[in-house]
Design a protein around this motif. Structure first.
Motif, PDB file in Angstrom:
ATOM      1  N   ARG A 149       8.490  53.178   2.273  1.00 33.44           N
ATOM      2  CA  ARG A 149       8.954  52.395   1.060  1.00 33.44           C
ATOM      3  C   ARG A 149       9.560  50.921   1.440  1.00 33.44           C
ATOM      4  NH1 ARG A 149      11.372  56.675  -3.471  1.00 33.44           N
ATOM      5  NH2 ARG A 149       9.405  58.118  -3.392  1.00 33.44           N
ATOM      6  N   GLN A 150      10.285  50.847   2.528  1.00 36.23           N
ATOM      7  CA  GLN A 150      10.838  49.841   2.744  1.00 36.23           C
ATOM      8  C   GLN A 150       9.678  48.768   3.519  1.00 36.23           C
ATOM      9  OE1 GLN A 150      12.887  47.666   1.922  1.00 36.23           O
ATOM     10  NE2 GLN A 150      14.969  48.555   2.833  1.00 36.23           N
ATOM     11  N   ARG A 151       9.033  49.472   4.221  1.00 35.48           N
ATOM     12  CA  ARG A 151       7.827  48.947   4.899  1.00 35.48           C
ATOM     13  C   ARG A 151       6.928  48.090   3.714  1.00 35.48           C
ATOM     14  NH1 ARG A 151       4.662  51.906   9.214  1.00 35.48           N
ATOM     15  NH2 ARG A 151       5.645  53.784   8.354  1.00 35.48           N
ATOM     16  N   LEU A 152       6.687  48.745   2.728  1.00 31.16           N
ATOM     17  CA  LEU A 152       5.737  48.451   1.548  1.00 31.16           C
ATOM     18  C   LEU A 152       6.358  47.349   0.862  1.00 31.16           C
ATOM     19  CD1 LEU A 152       2.913  48.905   0.045  1.00 31.16           C
ATOM     20  CD2 LEU A 152       4.617  50.287  -1.796  1.00 31.16           C
ATOM     21  N   ALA A 153       8.023  47.328   0.631  1.00 34.04           N
ATOM     22  CA  ALA A 153       8.559  46.111   0.133  1.00 34.04           C
ATOM     23  C   ALA A 153       8.411  44.769   0.862  1.00 34.04           C
ATOM     24  CB  ALA A 153       9.764  46.544  -0.022  1.00 34.04           C
ATOM     25  N   ILE A 154       8.310  44.944   2.216  1.00 35.43           N
ATOM     26  CA  ILE A 154       8.325  43.832   3.179  1.00 35.43           C
ATOM     27  C   ILE A 154       6.813  43.360   3.166  1.00 35.43           C
ATOM     28  CG2 ILE A 154       8.179  43.104   5.547  1.00 35.43           C
ATOM     29  CD1 ILE A 154      10.546  45.075   5.957  1.00 35.43           C
ATOM     30  N   ALA A 155       5.824  44.352   2.816  1.00 38.95           N
ATOM     31  CA  ALA A 155       4.345  43.944   2.924  1.00 38.95           C
ATOM     32  C   ALA A 155       4.220  43.123   1.612  1.00 38.95           C
ATOM     33  CB  ALA A 155       3.510  45.220   2.747  1.00 38.95           C
ATOM     34  N   ALA A 156       4.952  43.349   0.395  1.00 42.41           N
ATOM     35  CA  ALA A 156       4.754  42.711  -0.644  1.00 42.41           C
ATOM     36  C   ALA A 156       5.446  41.360  -0.599  1.00 42.41           C
ATOM     37  CB  ALA A 156       5.654  43.282  -1.805  1.00 42.41           C
ATOM     38  N   ALA A 157       6.453  41.050   0.239  1.00 47.31           N
ATOM     39  CA  ALA A 157       7.122  39.731   0.720  1.00 47.31           C
ATOM     40  C   ALA A 157       6.035  38.952   1.627  1.00 47.31           C
ATOM     41  CB  ALA A 157       8.240  40.059   1.257  1.00 47.31           C
ATOM     42  N   LEU A 158       5.134  39.755   2.054  1.00 51.92           N
ATOM     43  CA  LEU A 158       4.228  39.002   3.143  1.00 51.92           C
ATOM     44  C   LEU A 158       2.633  38.775   2.353  1.00 51.92           C
ATOM     45  CD1 LEU A 158       5.552  40.538   6.455  1.00 51.92           C
ATOM     46  CD2 LEU A 158       5.855  38.630   5.510  1.00 51.92           C
ATOM     47  N   LEU A 159       2.746  38.798   1.343  1.00 50.41           N
ATOM     48  CA  LEU A 159       1.217  38.496   0.647  1.00 50.41           C
ATOM     49  C   LEU A 159       0.778  37.240   1.000  1.00 50.41           C
ATOM     50  CD1 LEU A 159       1.467  40.858  -2.572  1.00 50.41           C
ATOM     51  CD2 LEU A 159      -0.003  41.253  -0.474  1.00 50.41           C
ATOM     52  N   GLY A 160       1.583  36.358   1.054  1.00 49.14           N
ATOM     53  CA  GLY A 160       1.222  34.934   1.307  1.00 49.14           C
ATOM     54  C   GLY A 160       1.570  34.524   2.644  1.00 49.14           C
ATOM     55  N   PRO A 161       1.145  33.435   3.364  1.00 43.88           N
ATOM     56  CA  PRO A 161       1.804  33.056   4.633  1.00 43.88           C
ATOM     57  C   PRO A 161       3.130  32.545   4.414  1.00 43.88           C
ATOM     58  CG  PRO A 161       0.364  31.344   3.508  1.00 43.88           C
ATOM     59  CD  PRO A 161       0.260  32.523   2.893  1.00 43.88           C
ATOM     60  N   ARG A 162       4.316  33.051   4.994  1.00 37.43           N
ATOM     61  CA  ARG A 162       5.703  32.723   4.927  1.00 37.43           C
ATOM     62  C   ARG A 162       6.387  32.146   6.094  1.00 37.43           C
ATOM     63  NH1 ARG A 162       4.891  33.619  -0.304  1.00 37.43           N
ATOM     64  NH2 ARG A 162       4.598  35.922  -0.938  1.00 37.43           N
ATOM     65  N   GLU A 163       7.136  31.223   5.859  1.00 31.81           N
ATOM     66  CA  GLU A 163       7.881  30.504   7.003  1.00 31.81           C
ATOM     67  C   GLU A 163       9.093  31.098   7.413  1.00 31.81           C
ATOM     68  OE1 GLU A 163       8.059  26.220   7.157  1.00 31.81           O
ATOM     69  OE2 GLU A 163       6.162  26.270   5.864  1.00 31.81           O
ATOM     70  N   LEU A 164       9.610  32.139   6.151  1.00 32.15           N
ATOM     71  CA  LEU A 164      11.141  32.377   6.068  1.00 32.15           C
ATOM     72  C   LEU A 164      10.970  33.876   5.234  1.00 32.15           C
ATOM     73  CD1 LEU A 164      14.095  32.337   6.279  1.00 32.15           C
ATOM     74  CD2 LEU A 164      14.153  31.275   4.033  1.00 32.15           C
ATOM     75  N   LEU A 165      11.496  34.715   5.843  1.00 32.05           N
ATOM     76  CA  LEU A 165      11.558  36.135   5.370  1.00 32.05           C
ATOM     77  C   LEU A 165      12.911  36.544   5.273  1.00 32.05           C
ATOM     78  CD1 LEU A 165      10.147  38.803   4.194  1.00 32.05           C
ATOM     79  CD2 LEU A 165      10.170  39.641   6.574  1.00 32.05           C
ATOM     80  N   ILE A 166      13.495  36.732   4.050  1.00 28.71           N
ATOM     81  CA  ILE A 166      15.017  37.084   3.617  1.00 28.71           C
ATOM     82  C   ILE A 166      14.812  38.399   3.220  1.00 28.71           C
ATOM     83  CG2 ILE A 166      16.984  36.764   2.269  1.00 28.71           C
ATOM     84  CD1 ILE A 166      16.079  34.049   2.110  1.00 28.71           C
ATOM     85  N   LEU A 167      15.789  39.242   4.117  1.00 26.23           N
ATOM     86  CA  LEU A 167      15.831  40.778   3.784  1.00 26.23           C
ATOM     87  C   LEU A 167      17.282  41.250   3.585  1.00 26.23           C
ATOM     88  CD1 LEU A 167      13.324  42.067   6.680  1.00 26.23           C
ATOM     89  CD2 LEU A 167      12.837  41.775   4.305  1.00 26.23           C
ATOM     90  N   ASP A 168      17.528  41.891   2.552  1.00 28.32           N
ATOM     91  CA  ASP A 168      18.806  42.423   1.911  1.00 28.32           C
ATOM     92  C   ASP A 168      18.974  43.462   2.260  1.00 28.32           C
ATOM     93  OD1 ASP A 168      21.519  42.371   1.130  1.00 28.32           O
ATOM     94  OD2 ASP A 168      20.720  42.107  -0.818  1.00 28.32           O
ATOM     95  N   GLU A 169      19.760  44.021   3.389  1.00 26.83           N
ATOM     96  CA  GLU A 169      19.996  45.311   3.891  1.00 26.83           C
ATOM     97  C   GLU A 169      18.914  46.259   3.901  1.00 26.83           C
ATOM     98  OE1 GLU A 169      23.068  46.631   4.457  1.00 26.83           O
ATOM     99  OE2 GLU A 169      24.482  45.422   3.526  1.00 26.83           O
ATOM    100  N   PRO A 170      17.906  45.814   4.844  1.00 23.19           N
ATOM    101  CA  PRO A 170      16.618  46.431   4.904  1.00 23.19           C
ATOM    102  C   PRO A 170      16.660  47.921   5.434  1.00 23.19           C
ATOM    103  CG  PRO A 170      16.971  44.917   6.843  1.00 23.19           C
ATOM    104  CD  PRO A 170      18.176  44.646   5.605  1.00 23.19           C
ATOM    105  N   THR A 171      17.837  48.238   6.158  1.00 18.15           N
ATOM    106  CA  THR A 171      17.812  49.813   6.544  1.00 18.15           C
ATOM    107  C   THR A 171      18.768  50.403   5.839  1.00 18.15           C
ATOM    108  OG1 THR A 171      19.678  48.858   8.232  1.00 18.15           O
ATOM    109  CG2 THR A 171      17.206  48.679   9.020  1.00 18.15           C
ATOM    110  N   ASN A 172      19.423  50.119   4.879  1.00 18.99           N
ATOM    111  CA  ASN A 172      20.130  50.718   4.212  1.00 18.99           C
ATOM    112  C   ASN A 172      19.612  52.133   3.430  1.00 18.99           C
ATOM    113  OD1 ASN A 172      22.710  51.050   3.173  1.00 18.99           O
ATOM    114  ND2 ASN A 172      22.209  50.150   1.061  1.00 18.99           N
ATOM    115  N   GLY A 173      20.119  53.194   3.909  1.00 17.33           N
ATOM    116  CA  GLY A 173      19.798  54.550   3.386  1.00 17.33           C
ATOM    117  C   GLY A 173      18.732  55.050   4.076  1.00 17.33           C
ATOM    118  N   LEU A 174      18.082  54.682   5.272  1.00 17.56           N
ATOM    119  CA  LEU A 174      17.179  55.065   6.065  1.00 17.56           C
ATOM    120  C   LEU A 174      17.778  55.844   7.032  1.00 17.56           C
ATOM    121  CD1 LEU A 174      14.952  51.716   6.701  1.00 17.56           C
ATOM    122  CD2 LEU A 174      14.725  53.613   4.645  1.00 17.56           C
TER     123      LEU A 174
END
Length: 328
Positions: free
Chosen positions: A161-186
């Motif tokens: 689920r967390q990887r899918l969330a990151i995929a959603a953030a990478l649907l276009g070319p990105r110069e910056l990726l901001i992740l808030d607590e990406p490993t929380n609860g994993l």
């Protein structure tokens, strides 16, 4: 530098903190402040510089102002005072180049991972419809979910689920990726998956800004870090520079602790300490192999010898006299 108080809705165009070059920084803040009603200060005069191409850990206990800072950077919350700049661009131009996962996006549980991404892509006014299928497939492949593209979201593990969330953030070319607590609860496996993914994304040239309260986790994947405490910035820099002000020690495990302590003292190592079968001292720039050779040469039975380097937790405790959750 003089703090700049401004009206809400015009946060961009910040002067950088001392020594920060906006052209070399993905994020720059100067005096960034957020006060809520009742006088609560969530973020207090934050001066931050995030180098382009870095994996930047934004560290602090829960409630230290990390998420509020991220919301201001993304234009979701207006600052009370101060300025900030993202990718050295106006807001409208910067945001299409930024991917973000803040407190987890909402997915439809009965839709597949691929169908959920189609929904996200269709809601993006900057996305090109004719390339949607290709971009969705590329995003799924990038996060390792191609084989699970047709699987319903409700059947995904937490790591997926967390990887899918990151995929959603990478649907276009990105110069910056901001992740808030990406490993929380994993679980440990999910944490490793996200950590590996962050490193891969950064290796492709994307700056990654990772907010976390898990110091040990950030220490394994970040090149730079900033440490927050009750809304204020305590320290920032490369991981190595943050550690550099603290002492590196050598630890010897031996049944001959008294003799080991004597040898370390003879070598001139400062602050020799003995506790049971363990003897420690400041390394003081010495080569561990030479210390081991000296111990063995004096007949000391060495069961183990290790160099103990300060962690980010040590840095935080050294700066504030306090610790915070490093394990979740």
């Amino acid at each position: 530098m003089t703090a700049v108080t401004q009206e809400a809705g015009a946060p961009f165009g910040a002067a950088p903190p001392p020594g920060a070059d906006p052209g070399e920084s993905a994020i720059v803040t100067h005096g960034l402040t957020k006060r809520f009603r009742g006088g609560q200060v969530a973020v207090d005069a934050l001066d931050l510089a995030v180098p382009r191409g870095s994996v930047f850990g934004f560290l602090g206990p829960n409630g230290s102002g990390k998420t509020t800072t991220i919301r201001m950077l993304l234009g979701l919350v207006a600052p009370t005072a101060g300025d900030y700049s993202v990718l050295d661009l106006p807001l409208a131009q910067a945001l299409p180049r930024v991917g973000a996962v803040v407190e987890g996006p909402a997915f439809y549980p009965y839709l597949s991972g691929e169908a959920n991404l189609r929904r996200f892509d269709a809601a993006d006014p900057t996305a090109r419809g004719g390339t949607a299928a290709r971009r969705i497939a590329e995003a799924l492949e990038r996060v390792g979910l191609s084989a699970a593209a047709g699987k319903r979201y409700r059947n995904y593990s937490l790591g997926m689920r967390q990887r899918l969330a990151i995929a959603a953030a990478l649907l276009g070319p990105r110069e910056l990726l901001i992740l808030d607590e990406p490993t929380n609860g994993l679980d440990p496996q999910g944490t490793r998956e996200v950590r590996s993914l962050v490193k891969e994304i950064a290796a492709d040239g994307t700056t990654v800004f990772v907010s976390s309260h898990l110091l040990a986790e950030v220490e394994q994947m970040c090149t730079h870090a900033a440490i927050m405490r009750t809304g204020r910035l305590v320290a920032q820099g490369t991981i190595a520079s943050l550690r550099s002000g603290l002492v590196v020690r050598v630890r010897v495990e031996t049944p001959d602790a008294a003799d080991a302590a004597r040898v370390l003292g003879t070598l001139g190592l400062p602050d020799v300490r003995r506790s049971g079968a363990e003897v420690t001292a400041e390394l003081d720039g010495r080569v561990p192999e030479q210390i081991n050779a000296a111990l063995v040469g004096e007949g000391v039975a060495v069961r183990g010898l290790a160099v103990v380097r300060p962690s980010l937790e040590d840095v935080f405790v050294g700066l504030t006299g306090e610790g915070f959750d490093v394990g979740g």
